[in-house]
Enzyme design. Structure first.
Site, short mmCIF file in Angstrom:
data_model
loop_
_atom_site.label_atom_id
_atom_site.label_comp_id
_atom_site.label_asym_id
_atom_site.label_seq_id
_atom_site.Cartn_x
_atom_site.Cartn_y
_atom_site.Cartn_z
N ASP A 64 9.66 43.35 62.04
CA ASP A 64 10.15 42.16 62.73
C ASP A 64 9.71 40.91 61.98
O ASP A 64 8.52 40.59 61.97
CB ASP A 64 9.59 42.17 64.16
CG ASP A 64 10.39 41.31 65.12
OD1 ASP A 64 11.32 40.63 64.64
OD2 ASP A 64 10.10 41.33 66.32
N ASP A 65 10.63 40.23 61.36
CA ASP A 65 10.34 39.00 60.61
C ASP A 65 9.47 39.24 59.36
O ASP A 65 8.74 38.35 58.93
CB ASP A 65 9.61 37.95 61.47
CG ASP A 65 10.39 37.48 62.67
OD1 ASP A 65 11.48 38.02 62.92
OD2 ASP A 65 9.92 36.56 63.36
N ARG A 122 19.69 42.95 64.49
CA ARG A 122 19.55 44.35 64.92
C ARG A 122 20.91 44.92 65.32
O ARG A 122 21.18 46.10 65.10
CB ARG A 122 18.54 44.44 66.07
CG ARG A 122 17.12 44.33 65.54
CD ARG A 122 16.12 43.82 66.54
NE ARG A 122 14.98 43.31 65.79
CZ ARG A 122 13.92 44.05 65.42
NH1 ARG A 122 13.86 45.31 65.77
NH2 ARG A 122 12.96 43.52 64.71
N LYS A 137 10.79 47.73 69.37
CA LYS A 137 11.59 46.61 69.87
C LYS A 137 13.08 46.92 69.78
O LYS A 137 13.62 47.10 68.70
CB LYS A 137 11.27 45.38 69.03
CG LYS A 137 11.97 44.12 69.48
CD LYS A 137 11.47 42.95 68.64
CE LYS A 137 12.13 41.64 69.02
NZ LYS A 137 11.62 40.54 68.21
N HIS A 157 15.87 45.08 71.84
CA HIS A 157 16.40 43.73 71.74
C HIS A 157 17.91 43.65 71.53
O HIS A 157 18.43 42.66 71.00
CB HIS A 157 15.68 42.99 70.58
CG HIS A 157 15.40 41.54 70.89
ND1 HIS A 157 15.25 40.60 69.90
CD2 HIS A 157 15.26 40.89 72.06
CE1 HIS A 157 15.01 39.42 70.44
NE2 HIS A 157 15.01 39.58 71.76
N HIS A 167 5.82 39.81 63.63
CA HIS A 167 6.39 38.67 64.35
C HIS A 167 5.28 37.71 64.83
O HIS A 167 4.16 38.13 65.06
CB HIS A 167 7.15 39.20 65.57
CG HIS A 167 8.05 38.22 66.24
ND1 HIS A 167 7.59 37.25 67.11
CD2 HIS A 167 9.39 38.06 66.17
CE1 HIS A 167 8.62 36.54 67.55
NE2 HIS A 167 9.73 37.00 66.99
N ASP A 198 14.43 42.57 59.88
CA ASP A 198 15.65 42.02 60.47
C ASP A 198 16.01 40.63 59.97
O ASP A 198 17.17 40.25 59.93
CB ASP A 198 15.55 42.03 62.01
CG ASP A 198 14.35 41.24 62.55
OD1 ASP A 198 13.46 40.88 61.75
OD2 ASP A 198 14.32 40.99 63.77
N ASN A 199 14.99 39.84 59.58
CA ASN A 199 15.27 38.47 59.12
C ASN A 199 14.07 37.95 58.34
O ASN A 199 13.01 38.59 58.32
CB ASN A 199 15.59 37.54 60.31
CG ASN A 199 14.59 37.63 61.44
OD1 ASN A 199 14.87 38.16 62.51
ND2 ASN A 199 13.38 37.13 61.20
N ARG A 258 13.44 32.17 58.66
CA ARG A 258 14.19 32.70 59.80
C ARG A 258 15.08 31.64 60.46
O ARG A 258 14.65 30.48 60.59
CB ARG A 258 13.21 33.25 60.85
CG ARG A 258 13.87 33.98 61.99
CD ARG A 258 12.88 34.43 63.02
NE ARG A 258 12.26 33.28 63.68
CZ ARG A 258 11.21 33.36 64.50
NH1 ARG A 258 10.66 34.53 64.77
NH2 ARG A 258 10.72 32.28 65.06
CA LIG Z 1 12.99 39.20 64.01
#
Ligand SMILES: [Ca+2]
Ligand SMILES: *[C@@H]1O[C@H](CO)[C@@H](O)[C@H](O)[C@H]1NC(C)=O
Ligand SMILES: *[C@@H]1O[C@H](CO)[C@@H](O)[C@H](O)[C@H]1NC(C)=O
Ligand SMILES: *[C@@H]1O[C@H](CO)[C@@H](O)[C@H](O)[C@H]1NC(C)=O
Ligand SMILES: *[C@@H]1O[C@H](CO)[C@@H](O)[C@H](O)[C@H]1NC(C)=O
Length: 534
Positions: A56-57, A99, A148, A150, A213, A305-306, A314
């Site tokens: 995540d991130d 996602r 996660k 989401h 994250h 994801d980013n 981001r």
């Molecule tokens: Ca993310």
């Protein structure tokens, strides 16, 4: 795989009928072959599995991408068993939208997940979307998710085994690597139990870490990146399997898009510590896979994801927001293990890759009632055997939080990137999580006080963008020199504009005519001009 085998058998059967006329002997030979094939199938040899790990991130804070300040031995080990992609991009720099694209192969504007899924706004994909987990489930691949999720609605993203924020604490299923290890063990044990007569059915396991994250907006007691969660200090709890790595602000490498200030350095040091939890978590997950005996049948993909949650990262379609780490490790493609690839690949390729791995075709259907949906991404498996000539990826972002409407579309081709900022007259929006971060607060204060920001842009430049931005990423990797109005680059500008709008039509982008026209899509879809002087 098994689908492919059955097809092969059917073909052989058909051919067998033809040969019956030609002679009984050939037919007997064929029946023998068929029986042999059936025995091979029932023996359980060759069931393929897949493990998709999404951070995540996460960015390039790993030695795999030559950041020598961070210690990530488990990612390094994975890279030795796979191909590292140097030009991997997400199409959208926001959690849920990204996602949704990973799990559908469709850009956010096509699958409907325009913004974040959580809270009252709960953006969702369209009901008719045929996602990866749905298609795999229909093909009798067991599906699991840990971490996660989401994305929604549930019917579009079904999983047979699910431990997510929907029925537990995201800190536990997404950051507590001991808990994650035990859940992976449980999933794989159940997989073994589902075996009948020695045959283990195929599985797809999606492990979606919440690390690294930010945390300052949701659980500030654990530090800006939750780097203290589970470290054994008073009130932090303990994650038995985690050995926190600590870094000083002097040790970190400051990326070009982050201000080189004490505040940002401390922020990055906290990020690095959380990356160590992610890395050790990945090590535990891969060890479970080995212990359960699936290592040599499982495709492993790692990405994020980013981009990292720093200004220009981001929520932006700039390189810092969309460039992602990507490692693919296939036990069946050892020829390129340990190599890097320069091919341009996209997170839109994840679904086609996994469908290819399981030999599951993409079904014909329509979302709009008009033309059939097709995937514009591709299977990446060929890149595991030899270096392909792929040089183009696309981007599409509409919102992050519901209030953060800033639609952008982009195309990267070779050294050039073109961005289309549809709402370029409004200031670029800032998300809550970034806003409260030490780095951004420091940037705001320095800007207000008129002291040097040590950033590569001014806030004003960051907020107010040109409608079209064209960058030559070879000469200008930081994307600062906009060539869109440079006459010498008119040809490439027009070429990329054409290519981008073609992709928008192909993917049924509702924004395809914006901002200077209206899409009238009854009968023959077309753009009708607004004469709004844009
Ligand atoms: Ca993310
Ligand atoms: C890291 O640096 C080495 C040496 O310059 C280079 O060969 C390699 O491709 C780089 N790795 C990545 C992932 O960029
Ligand atoms: C979450 O859902 C799974 C079913 O997928 C269930 O087995 C598990 O007990 C649930 N966990 C919690 C904490 O409710
Ligand atoms: C992490 O999970 C393990 C196993 O469930 C548990 O014993 C431990 O207390 C958890 N740690 C934290 C910080 O919640
Ligand atoms: C996987 O293959 C390697 C050799 O190619 C072997 O050493 C290892 O034991 C195998 N692992 C499993 C779980 O079968």
């Amino acid at each position: 795989m098994r689908g492919k085998r059955v097809d092969a058998e059917r073909k052989r059967e058909t051919r067998g009928e033809d040969r019956e006329k030609a002679g009984m002997k050939a037919c007997v030979t064929l029946v023998t072959l068929l029986v042999t094939l059936l025995v091979l199938c029932a023996g359980g040899e060759g069931a393929r599995h897949a493990l998709l790990i999404i951070a995540d991130d996460a960015g390039f804070e790993t030695e795999v991408y030559n950041n020598t300040a961070v210690r990530t031995p488990h990612l390094r080990a994975l890279a030795r068993r796979g191909v590292v992609f140097r030009n991997a991009f997400t199409s959208v720099s926001s959690c849920s939208p990204s996602r949704s694209t990973i799990l559908t192969g469709l850009p956010q504007h096509q699958n409907g997940m325009y913004g974040l899924h959580q809270g009252v706004h709960h953006f969702n994909s369209f009901d008719g979307v045929q996602s990866l987990p749905l298609l795999l489930q229909h093909a009798n691949v067991r599906t699991g998710i840990i971490g996660k999720k989401h994305v929604g609605p549930s019917a579009v993203y079904p999983f047979d085994f699910a431990y997510t924020e929907e029925n537990g604490s995201v800190l536990q299923v997404g950051r507590n690597i001991t808990r994650i290890k035990l859940l992976v063990r449980k999933f794989l044990q159940e997989q073994r139990e589902e075996s009948s007569g020695g045959e283990t059915p195929p599985f797809f396991l999606y492990v979606a870490f919440h690390d690294p994250h930010r945390c300052g907006h949701s659980q500030p007691q654990y530090g800006p990146f939750c780097e203290k969660f589970g470290n054994g200090e008073s009130g932090m709890g303990r994650i038995p399997d985690w050995h926190p790595e600590r870094y000083t602000p002097e040790q970190v490498k400051v990326p070009y898009f982050v201000p080189d200030t004490p505040a940002a350095r401390a922020d990055l040091a906290a990020l690095y510590t959380t990356v160590s939890r992610l890395d050790q978590g990945i090590g535990l997950v891969l060890q479970e896979l080995r212990d359960a005996g699936f290592e040599n049948d499982t495709l492993v993909m790692y990405s994020s994801d980013n981009g990292i949650p720093f200004p220009n990262g981001r929520t932006n379609l700039y390189d810092a927001g969309v460039a992602e780490p990507m490692i693919i490790s296939s036990p069946e493609h050892r020829e390129r293990w340990g190599q890097t690839s320069d091919a341009y690949v996209s997170l839109l390729d994840v679904t086609p890759t996994l469908l290819d791995w399981f030999s599951v075709p993409y079904p014909p259907y329509s979302l709009s009632g008009g033309s059939p949906v097709h995937l514009t991404g591709r299977s990446l498996l060929p890149a595991l055997s030899s270096e392909p000539m792929w040089d183009t990826t696309y981007g599409s972002q509409s919102l992050h939080e519901a209030t953060m409407y800033y639609p952008m579309r982009s195309v990267r081709r070779g050294r050039f990137v073109l961005l289309h900022n549809l709402n370029y007259r409004s200031p670029f929006p800032i998300d809550q999580d970034l806003y409260v971060s030490p780095t951004f607060q420091d940037l705001l204060q320095r800007t207000r006080a008129g002291t040097p920001t040590r950033w590569f842009k001014t806030l004003r430049q960051y907020y107010y963008r040109e409608r079209w931005e064209l960058f030559d990423t070879h000469l200008d990797p930081a994307e600062q020199n906009n060539l869109a109005s440079d006459p010498q680059h008119e040809a490439i500008l027009e070429l990329l504009k054409d290519q981008l709008v073609k992709w928008q039509w192909e993917t049924e982008d509702p924004w395809v005519c914006a901002p200077d026209a209206v899409l009238e899509d009854k009968m023959e879809p077309k753009c009708r001009p607004l004469y709004n002087e844009l």
